[in-house]
Each structure stands twice: as C-alpha cells, then as structure tokens.
Design an enzyme around this catalytic site. Structure first.
Site, mmCIF file in Angstrom:
data_model
loop_
_atom_site.group_PDB
_atom_site.id
_atom_site.type_symbol
_atom_site.label_atom_id
_atom_site.label_comp_id
_atom_site.label_asym_id
_atom_site.label_seq_id
_atom_site.Cartn_x
_atom_site.Cartn_y
_atom_site.Cartn_z
ATOM 1 N N HIS A 190 -54.501 40.998 30.623
ATOM 2 C CA HIS A 190 -54.091 42.315 31.114
ATOM 3 C C HIS A 190 -54.464 43.374 30.085
ATOM 4 O O HIS A 190 -54.490 43.107 28.879
ATOM 5 C CB HIS A 190 -52.578 42.342 31.392
ATOM 6 C CG HIS A 190 -52.145 43.590 32.095
ATOM 7 N ND1 HIS A 190 -51.886 44.767 31.424
ATOM 8 C CD2 HIS A 190 -51.981 43.858 33.405
ATOM 9 C CE1 HIS A 190 -51.567 45.694 32.308
ATOM 10 N NE2 HIS A 190 -51.621 45.170 33.514
ATOM 11 N N GLU A 222 -58.930 46.630 36.774
ATOM 12 C CA GLU A 222 -58.030 47.769 36.565
ATOM 13 C C GLU A 222 -58.633 48.717 35.527
ATOM 14 O O GLU A 222 -58.653 48.384 34.333
ATOM 15 C CB GLU A 222 -56.674 47.297 36.021
ATOM 16 C CG GLU A 222 -55.935 46.330 36.903
ATOM 17 C CD GLU A 222 -54.457 46.231 36.521
ATOM 18 O OE1 GLU A 222 -53.623 46.480 37.385
ATOM 19 O OE2 GLU A 222 -54.147 45.924 35.357
HETATM 20 O O1 G3P Z 1 -50.798 45.264 36.214
HETATM 21 C C1 G3P Z 1 -50.698 46.408 36.978
HETATM 22 C C2 G3P Z 1 -50.834 47.611 36.160
HETATM 23 O O2 G3P Z 1 -51.534 47.536 34.997
HETATM 24 C C3 G3P Z 1 -51.072 48.854 36.917
HETATM 25 O O3 G3P Z 1 -50.001 49.619 36.545
HETATM 26 O O4 G3P Z 1 -48.228 51.237 36.856
HETATM 27 O O5 G3P Z 1 -50.595 51.842 37.367
HETATM 28 O O6 G3P Z 1 -49.362 50.270 38.861
HETATM 29 P P1 G3P Z 1 -49.542 50.821 37.464
#
Ligand code: G3P
Length: 220
Positions: free
Chosen positions: A91, A139
């Site tokens: 992550h 991400e």
């Molecule tokens: O693992 C999910 C995360 O990194 C995304 O965070 O708060 O933008 O949904 P968020």
C-alpha cells in the site's frame, strides 16, 4: 466475476475496535443484500475478532518472513490461523521492496491467501504483475484521502493500468484513491476495473451503511 468493493480501515480512530466491528457488520449486511463482494481490511489488532464474525477479511499488510524469530511481523501463517482470507500488500502508506513483494506472494500462495497488490501507476503494475498477485489495485498517491476520485479525475490511470497488466497476465484490476460516492464506483466499473479500494469516505461517513449500500447497488 463479481464486482468488489474493498474497504481499507487504515488506522483511523473511527475504525478501531468496536467501531471496526460495526463497520464490518455493515459490510456483511450490504454484501448479503446486493451480492457484491465486500472485503474489509480492519486494523491489525482487530483482525482475528473481525474474521470471527465476517468471512471476507483482508489484512492491510503482511510481511515476507515465515513464522519464527521475527519480532513484530505479520506472518501469512498467522493470518491463515486467524481465518483471514487475504491481504493488501505494498500500500502507498506501507511500501515494500520488490524482493519482499515476490517473497510475500510466494508465502501467500502456500497458505492460499489472496493478495491485493497496490501500485501507483500502470508502469509499476505491469512490472509487478509477473509475481501473479490475486488482484492489482492501482492508486495514484496524490489522490489518496483527497476526496477526488481516480475514476473521475484520472480515468486514464485506470484504463492504462488495465491494458498494461493484460499484456503480462490475467489479473483483475481495482482502482482506488478518493473514491467517495456511487458514481465514482460505477465509473470505475465502466472503465473496466473489477472493483474499487476505498478508505476515508466509508470510515468517516456519518452514515456508512447508506453510503455502502448506494455504492454496491450502483454495480450490483
Ligand atoms: O487503500 C485505499 C486508500 O489508499 C484510498 O484512500 O481515503 O482516498 O479512499 P481514500
């Protein structure tokens, strides 16, 4: 395949202990109501207790070392024993080396634990796909916790990752960062993702059940 909504509880106060149990009960109810796969990734200290009441629990991280003299490690063997089904790995807030990724995925395969490998972009996704994680979750770090959804603001990150991964192996791709509402989730599926990974919008929602139900219904 069934669409997936993966909920990362991170280490928010709003997801600790009893609150994490309540959020997981909501996930269980919504999964049952909609047929959408809902994965919860609770805080490490709450994993065993939550895995006792819900059967789709992932760890937020696992270490690359086996059982033994490795103080503080989260082992794949330990996760298996706690009835945890999978783990996030690499992550953005818990990056590991490529060697660790390879070793952790190897151990996870032995224990039959699913690995949702997090990446920052298409290039990293394609490079790491050769280790054959169960899922890749892309991400863009700059959108994490921003409330600005990757699927809306940077759809090209999702589509380019899917294309790049496809060239290496058949691995389902999720997207995450800033996913805030049912439209963001729907958009992710329309772009070809198999699901979404989200944290703050759910954990900090004044009505997490309503939000999750809307998200799941949008892709059920
Ligand atoms: O693992 C999910 C995360 O990194 C995304 O965070 O708060 O933008 O949904 P968020």
């Amino acid at each position: 395949m069934k669409p997936i909504i993966a909920l990362n509880f991170k280490t928010y106060r709003e997801s600790l202990g009893k609150k994490g149990i309540e959020l997981s009960q909501i996930a269980a109810e919504v999964a049952l109501l909609t047929g959408v796969r809902i994965v919860v990734a609770p805080q490490t200290v709450d994993l065993r207790q939550i895995a006792d009441i819900y059967d789709d629990v992932f760890a937020q991280h696992a270490d690359h070392n086996p059982a033994g003299a490795y103080t503080g490690s989260i082992t794949l063997e330990g996760l298996k024993d706690a009835k945890v089904k999978g783990t996030l790995l690499n992550h953005s807030e818990k990056r590991v080396t490529e060697k660790q990724i390879e070793e952790t995925i190897g151990l996870a395969k032995k224990e039959k634990i699913e690995v949702m490998l997090c990446t920052k972009d298409a290039e990293e996704s394609a490079r790491l796909a050769k280790y054959r994680p169960t899922y890749i979750a892309v991400e863009p770090p700059e959108l994490i916790g921003s409330g600005i959804s990757v699927s809306t603001a940077k759809p090209e990150v999702v589509t380019s990752t899917i294309e790049a991964v496809e060239k290496v192996a058949k691995i389902p791709v999720l997207c995450g960062a800033g996913i805030s509402n049912s439209l963001d989730v729907k958009r992710a599926i329309e772009l070809g993702a198999c699901g979404v990974l989200l944290a703050s919008a759910f954990v900090k929602s004044p009505d997490p059940k309503k939000l999750l139900l809307e998200m799941a219904e949008a892709i059920a």
